[in-house]
Design a protein around this motif. Sequence first.
Motif, mmCIF file in Angstrom:
data_model
loop_
_atom_site.group_PDB
_atom_site.id
_atom_site.type_symbol
_atom_site.label_atom_id
_atom_site.label_comp_id
_atom_site.label_asym_id
_atom_site.label_seq_id
_atom_site.Cartn_x
_atom_site.Cartn_y
_atom_site.Cartn_z
ATOM 1 N N LYS B 28 0.839 -1.204 0.000
ATOM 2 C CA LYS B 28 0.000 0.000 0.000
ATOM 3 C C LYS B 28 0.874 1.254 0.000
ATOM 4 C CE LYS B 28 -4.369 -0.444 1.577
ATOM 5 N NZ LYS B 28 -5.526 0.265 1.058
ATOM 6 N N ASN B 29 1.977 1.210 0.740
ATOM 7 C CA ASN B 29 2.877 2.360 0.752
ATOM 8 C C ASN B 29 3.464 2.609 -0.632
ATOM 9 O OD1 ASN B 29 2.903 3.561 3.277
ATOM 10 N ND2 ASN B 29 4.223 2.001 4.143
ATOM 11 N N LEU B 31 2.174 1.638 -3.489
ATOM 12 C CA LEU B 31 1.098 2.116 -4.365
ATOM 13 C C LEU B 31 0.815 3.601 -4.127
ATOM 14 C CD1 LEU B 31 -1.550 -0.773 -4.259
ATOM 15 C CD2 LEU B 31 -0.186 -0.041 -6.216
ATOM 16 N N ALA B 32 0.926 4.013 -2.860
ATOM 17 C CA ALA B 32 0.663 5.417 -2.536
ATOM 18 C C ALA B 32 1.685 6.329 -3.217
ATOM 19 C CB ALA B 32 0.694 5.617 -1.024
ATOM 20 N N VAL B 33 2.942 5.892 -3.274
ATOM 21 C CA VAL B 33 3.979 6.692 -3.947
ATOM 22 C C VAL B 33 3.667 6.768 -5.446
ATOM 23 C CG1 VAL B 33 6.438 6.878 -4.501
ATOM 24 C CG2 VAL B 33 5.749 6.037 -2.257
#
Lengths: 120, 224
Positions: B28-29, B31-33
């Motif tokens: 998720k981290n 993907l967030a970037v």
Amino acid sequence: MRLLLVDDEEEFVATLAERLSLRSIEADWVTSAKDAEKMIETTHYDLVLLDVKMPKVGGRELKKIIEKKLPGIKTIYLTGHGSEEDYQTGSAEAEYYLMKPININDLIEKINNALGKQGG
Amino acid sequence: MSNRIDPLGEAGLEFYSKVSASISHEIKNSLAVINESAGYLEDVTLMAKKGMNLDMDRLQSLAGTMLKQVQRTNTIIKNMNRLAHSLDDPASQVDLNALIELMINLSERTTVTRGFKVSAAFSDTALTITTHPFFLENLIWLILDFAMNVTGDAKTIELLPVKAESGARISFTGLEKLTASEFNDFQTERVRLMLAALNCTLQTDENKGIITINLPETITQPVQ
């Protein structure tokens, strides 16, 4: 309106601050609780966006530290982690609890709502 | 019918669940970037259509960021896949260096969030034994979790895999606050069953702050 974004994912938080700036929202960013504490010594912020899971000092602990120095400051939690328990606790403590990845329009709406509550 | 849950199975599920939660967080981290980078490209493209000049260096840097995150996610998924396949056979040949590296990577989010640095001094030569890889991974996970409560102020743990006459040893060093009493508390039923399944033993040196797993070259009774 001035925001402080705190997240240990530098490329995420720096780009998010840039995107907010393109929308005329002033946002400073740091990647650790330690640096966040330094920033609030010298700058007034209306809202802090905190990553819940960060090395050493996480967002929930940092919120308590910030509130002692800036009572009444609004907080939005951000996380990639998402147990139901985390969500319930986080939602009760902060104005909002958002899951990564985020939609910037949703974020801005939540920021405005949070700061609107302050005025009301 | 007994309502008792198999402690070894329960330990394995708990381990797998925690690693899965940590992996999903990491993805998720990442993907967030990628999401913010793509969002930024969308923002500046719209502005460019209205006449704003594009900063080519910034665009190049964003492309680099996205490629890096794709590689990061690929590595996370490869590790997840390796862990999943470690349940394929009850006994298989394992390179201890590779297995320890996998465990350091899989536990990194958990250890870093708690402010710890975990590293390994890998042996120059291959350290191959025949064991149950999943149980060994689970045991390493449990020892790391325990070790974080008994390290010194430096908050560092180093794993040292070495060849031994009877097989191999993995030592966990930096456990300056380790006591015999705490080590006894650590050896719960699930740990004892895991040691039996791996035909291995644990030993400690409280003065030096070390826990060592003594592993045989080949497990004699693979768990089915």
